[in-house]
Motif scaffolding. Structure first.
Motif, PDB file in Angstrom:
ATOM      1  N   HIS A  77      -3.574  13.062  59.772  1.00  0.00           N
ATOM      2  CA  HIS A  77      -3.590  11.592  59.637  1.00  0.00           C
ATOM      3  C   HIS A  77      -3.201  10.960  60.967  1.00  0.00           C
ATOM      4  CE1 HIS A  77      -2.827   7.771  57.204  1.00  0.00           C
ATOM      5  NE2 HIS A  77      -2.388   7.479  58.405  1.00  0.00           N
ATOM      6  N   HIS A  79      -4.439   7.573  63.940  1.00  0.00           N
ATOM      7  CA  HIS A  79      -5.312   6.436  64.287  1.00  0.00           C
ATOM      8  C   HIS A  79      -5.554   6.459  65.790  1.00  0.00           C
ATOM      9  CE1 HIS A  79      -4.461   4.218  60.417  1.00  0.00           C
ATOM     10  NE2 HIS A  79      -3.425   5.046  60.459  1.00  0.00           N
ATOM     11  N   HIS A 232      -4.378   5.129  52.941  1.00  0.00           N
ATOM     12  CA  HIS A 232      -2.920   5.140  52.886  1.00  0.00           C
ATOM     13  C   HIS A 232      -2.478   4.916  51.444  1.00  0.00           C
ATOM     14  CE1 HIS A 232      -3.891   3.972  57.046  1.00  0.00           C
ATOM     15  NE2 HIS A 232      -2.755   4.558  57.372  1.00  0.00           N
ATOM     16  N   HIS A 271       1.008   9.457  53.764  1.00  0.00           N
ATOM     17  CA  HIS A 271       2.373   9.027  53.436  1.00  0.00           C
ATOM     18  C   HIS A 271       2.835   9.462  52.039  1.00  0.00           C
ATOM     19  CE1 HIS A 271       2.411   6.900  57.223  1.00  0.00           C
ATOM     20  NE2 HIS A 271       1.201   6.452  56.908  1.00  0.00           N
ATOM     21  N   ASP A 324       0.296  10.223  62.512  1.00  0.00           N
ATOM     22  CA  ASP A 324       0.136   8.793  62.262  1.00  0.00           C
ATOM     23  C   ASP A 324       0.398   7.944  63.507  1.00  0.00           C
ATOM     24  OD1 ASP A 324      -0.595   6.574  60.750  1.00  0.00           O
ATOM     25  OD2 ASP A 324       1.457   6.213  60.067  1.00  0.00           O
TER      26      ASP A 324
HETATM   27 ZN    ZN Z   1      -1.954   5.634  59.087  1.00  0.00          ZN
END
Ligand code: ZN
Ligand code: GUN
Length: 443
Positions: A77, A79, A232, A271, A324
């Motif tokens: 995960h 970005h 998410h 998460h 993340d």
């Molecule tokens: Zn994220």
């Protein structure tokens, strides 16, 4: 150039899940080991003394004696567009999105900028010992092209998708259910299973997607039998309350995604911090994965994810690790594990080093259904590997001089190591980064 390679060093690789089997049955360790590669795949692995007779002039031998060789790490995960905004000060999730994330992601409308960010992201990822990541793009489809173009050039196995958002974001970042569907379909046709690239349908999270858009995302996920989905889930209590307001007819946040058919194999939920038995049950029964993102959960004050419960509780789930970035604070899975260990301590559970290294490699691969291709140093798999320097700083070297076991060595690395520990990274059997020579596979 020879396509046959031998890689010598101390080899650690997993064969089973240490959360399920005895720790010492979960891995193989060859103090002086050799991996033989042919055409980017792993051909043989074992003790050097058993395999060195197979080496001949056809082989190029990389000697990492004294270094630890593992499969490349997997980040489930992350970005990429948020690389320029790591360390955004002072906010929790929803304010942080408005203050830092959306303004940064708007800038990736410019493809040239998106390409520059993708290059920096992939370079930093490889330098941190990670060879596969499950990546969010932005709402702009060009930003996903920019990412895959760079990944294709490097030869990395990457998963990425265009973000869907049709509400609760600045106008410039909004799409519609139909445009998100059309753009994503075009990207799937262009990139999914194109070489090593895989596509991920990426509705950002329930607050930024209408029910109609989540419905469309589910349709696309079902239309292509091996495409991925990511979003998410239950990261922050304010976010959960907001989802209750936005989807009053659904029992829970998890049920929102389940209702629209987004929970299943190859679905990765970031998460899952504030989870109850019903949530774990849904993900467990539907064989969907959780991405545990400890540096992010701590940085945004989101909460403590119960790793032990997620793996060995009443409803065991597939779990991988996520950095993340840009809410997370390190690209390196050693640092991610450092924080995962501390979170486990706060919850009164023990995360051993063996469990940690498993999560970063084979566990991650299993969670994204790619363990037939990556995640361990096993015959037939793709040769994505890392040579780790176990003495990367003066203090680590000093600490290691007192270490008495493999477990202690690994735990020292997990707590004290970082991207400086990466001596070299191999992708498909090719060295793409070498710390000591400064080599990085740029054009
Ligand atoms: Zn994220
Ligand atoms: N929830 C929705 N979008 C995001 C994001 O970009 N980062 C994190 N950490 N949580 C999110």
């Amino acid at each position: 150039m020879s396509t046959k390679k031998g890689v010598r060093g101390s080899i650690l690789t997993f064969v089973a899940d240490p959360f399920v089997v005895d720790s010492d049955k979960s891995y193989r360790y060859y103090e002086d080991g050799l991996v033989l590669l042919a055409d980017g795949k792993i051909d043989k692995v074992g003790p050097y003394q058993d395999l060195d007779r197979l080496l001949n002039d056809d082989f190029e031998v990389l000697d990492y004696s004294g270094y630890l060789i593992t499969a490349g790490c997997i980040d489930t995960h992350v970005h990429y567009p948020q690389t320029p905004m790591i360390a955004g000060y002072g906010e929790h999730l929803l304010e942080w999105l408005n203050e830092y994330t959306f303004p940064t992601e708007l800038k990736l409308k410019d493809k040239a900028f998106a390409t520059s960010v993708a290059k920096m992201f992939l370079k930093t990822t490889l330098k941190a010992g990670t060879t596969t990541s499950v990546v969010y793009g932005t709402v702009f489809k060009d930003s996903v092209d920019a990412f895959f173009e760079e990944s294709e050039r490097l030869g990395t196995r990457m998963l990425c998708g265009k973000v869907w958002m049709d509400r609760n974001a600045p106008d410039g970042l909004l799409d519609t259910p139909q445009s998100a569907y059309d753009d994503s379909k075009e990207l799937i046709e262009r990139w999914h299973n194109n070489g090593r690239q895989k596509y991920v349908v990426t509705p950002r999270f329930a607050p930024s997607c209408t029910g109609e858009q989540l419905q469309k995302a589910g349709e696309l996920y079902r239309e292509y039998p091996d495409v991925y989905i990511q979003t998410h889930l239950c990261e922050n209590t304010g976010e959960i309350d907001w989802v209750k307001e936005l989807f009053p007819e659904q029992k829970s946040y998890t049920d929102v995604y389940d209702h629209y058919g987004l929970v299943g194999e190859r679905a990765v939920f970031g998460h899952c911090v504030h989870f109850n038995d019903d949530d774990f049950k849904t993900l467990s029964e539907k064989k969907a994965a959780i991405s545990h993102c400890p540096t992010s959960n701590l940085f945004l004050g989101s909460g403590l994810f119960d790793l032990e419960r997620s793996k060995t509780g009443k409803y065991p789930c597939l779990v991988g690790l996520g950095t993340d970035i840009g809410a997370g604070t390190s690209f390196c899975q050693l640092q991610t594990l450092n924080e995962a260990y501390k979170v486990s301590e706060l919850l009164d559970h023990k995360m051993t080093a063996i469990k940690g290294y498993y999560l970063a490699t084979l566990g991650g691969a299993e969670s994204i259904y790619l363990d037939d291709k990556i995640g361990s140093i096993t015959e037939g798999k793709e040769a994505d590997m890392v040579a780790w320097d176990l003495h990367s700083t003066e203090l680590i070297k000093y600490r290691m001089s007192f270490s008495k076991s493999l477990e202690e060595n690994l735990f020292t690395q997990l707590v004290m190591g970082d991207d400086r520990s990466v001596r070299a990274t191999m992708v498909n059997g090719e060295v793409v980064y070498d710390r000591d020579s400064g080599f990085y596979k740029e054009l």
